[in-house]
Scaffold this active site. Structure first.
Site, short mmCIF file in Angstrom:
data_model
loop_
_atom_site.label_atom_id
_atom_site.label_comp_id
_atom_site.label_asym_id
_atom_site.label_seq_id
_atom_site.Cartn_x
_atom_site.Cartn_y
_atom_site.Cartn_z
N LEU A 203 -9.17 12.46 -4.81
CA LEU A 203 -8.22 13.37 -5.17
C LEU A 203 -6.97 12.80 -6.10
O LEU A 203 -5.96 13.61 -6.22
CB LEU A 203 -7.79 14.27 -4.28
CG LEU A 203 -9.08 15.03 -3.63
CD1 LEU A 203 -8.40 15.81 -2.29
CD2 LEU A 203 -9.94 15.77 -4.41
N CYS A 204 -6.92 11.56 -6.26
CA CYS A 204 -5.93 10.87 -6.90
C CYS A 204 -6.02 11.22 -8.47
O CYS A 204 -7.25 11.34 -9.00
CB CYS A 204 -5.75 9.51 -6.74
SG CYS A 204 -4.81 8.99 -5.14
N HIS A 205 -4.95 11.47 -9.05
CA HIS A 205 -5.06 11.55 -10.48
C HIS A 205 -5.26 10.16 -11.53
O HIS A 205 -4.95 9.20 -10.71
CB HIS A 205 -3.87 12.06 -11.33
CG HIS A 205 -3.70 13.70 -10.48
ND1 HIS A 205 -2.99 13.94 -9.37
CD2 HIS A 205 -3.87 14.90 -11.17
CE1 HIS A 205 -3.06 15.21 -9.33
NE2 HIS A 205 -3.49 15.88 -10.14
N MET B 151 0.45 6.13 -4.09
CA MET B 151 -1.21 5.49 -3.89
C MET B 151 -1.34 4.31 -4.64
O MET B 151 -2.27 3.24 -3.91
CB MET B 151 -2.09 6.60 -4.28
CG MET B 151 -1.89 8.04 -3.28
SD MET B 151 -1.89 7.58 -1.58
CE MET B 151 -3.47 6.61 -1.30
N GLU B 152 -1.14 4.21 -5.76
CA GLU B 152 -1.32 2.85 -6.62
C GLU B 152 -0.61 1.65 -6.03
O GLU B 152 -1.19 0.76 -5.91
CB GLU B 152 -0.77 2.91 -8.05
CG GLU B 152 -1.52 3.81 -8.97
CD GLU B 152 -1.43 5.41 -8.64
OE1 GLU B 152 -2.32 6.27 -8.80
OE2 GLU B 152 -0.66 6.08 -7.88
N ASP C 117 -10.79 -11.76 2.74
CA ASP C 117 -12.32 -12.43 2.05
C ASP C 117 -11.99 -13.81 1.71
O ASP C 117 -13.19 -14.66 1.97
CB ASP C 117 -12.54 -11.51 0.75
CG ASP C 117 -13.80 -12.19 0.08
OD1 ASP C 117 -14.98 -11.97 0.61
OD2 ASP C 117 -13.79 -12.75 -0.90
#
Length: 232
Positions: A147-149, A185-186, A200
């Site tokens: 739901l992020c733009h 969020m970014e 990793d």
């Protein structure tokens, strides 16, 4: 419901008793006390008491927590009026300078930490690869978080610092944009992807590596204004 259960438990508690009027209420209670004493060998601790004037019709059940009003507390913008998930419409908002900084920590352990410092990890430059991965992750946030733009980022910064005190890697990520929605969020995605990349790169040397303390440190711009964590 209570009277129906009593009738099933105590057979002598007849249908006539269930439909008795208020004038015989006290007699009904006395009979019920005797019935309980005959079954259990003793009367109820306090006995059932009756009152012809007590109003049971207005008793209200406690309100569920989900139904209670929470005053002026913030609401979840990604939840629609009927509870379904939704993408927020940001078209009415004004564009502004948006910046967010996030952080996380990767605890390596002494052996892996020494290998990273000496650049002896088999996959190569751990910090360099993780830095590029974090930047790429920030640009792919809307593809990962549903739901992020899709934001046109103007800048992404990812810094990784080795901390010998606890044999960890400290990761700081910053994202900037000029737009109608924030870039928190970014920034969070940048540090998370960088942390996963460190894992990793090093997992062949140890499975004890921990990715921890992923959090937003600071944000600016937008309707909610500036915010900063006290410890930052």
């Amino acid at each position: 419901m209570l009277l129906r259960k009593l009738a099933l438990t105590f057979p002598n508690f007849s249908r006539r008793s269930l439909t008795t009027t208020n004038t015989s209420h006290d007699v009904l209670i006395a009979e019920l006390n005797k019935e309980i004493e005959s079954v259990f060998g003793e009367p109820p601790p306090d006995g059932f008491t009756g009152s012809g004037t007590k109003d049971y019709g207005n008793v209200q059940e406690p309100q569920c927590a989900s139904e209670q009003k929470i005053g002026n507390a913030p609401t979840l913008t990604h939840v629609g009026s009927s509870g379904e998930a939704q993408m927020v419409d940001v078209s009415p908002k004004n564009s502004s300078n948006r910046t967010a900084i996030a952080s996380c920590k990767v605890i390596l352990g002494k052996n892996v930490f020494d290998l990273v410092i000496a650049n002896q990890i088999a996959k190569g430059d751990v910090l360099g690869v993780a830095k590029i991965a974090g930047i790429c992750g920030a640009k792919q946030t809307s593809n990962i978080i549903p739901l992020c733009h899709n934001i046109a980022l103007s800048h992404v910064r990812v810094d990784l610092t080795l901390n010998p005190e606890d044999c960890s890697v400290k990761i700081i990520g910053e994202a900037s944009s000029i737009g109608k929605t924030g870039v928190e969020m970014e920034a969070l995605t940048a540090v998370t992807v960088a942390g996963l990349t460190v894992y990793d790169m090093c997992k062949a040397a140890s499975k004890d590596i921990e990715i921890t303390d992923v959090k937003l440190e600071r944000k600016s711009g937008g309707k909610s204004g500036d915010w900063s964590r006290e410890s930052f």
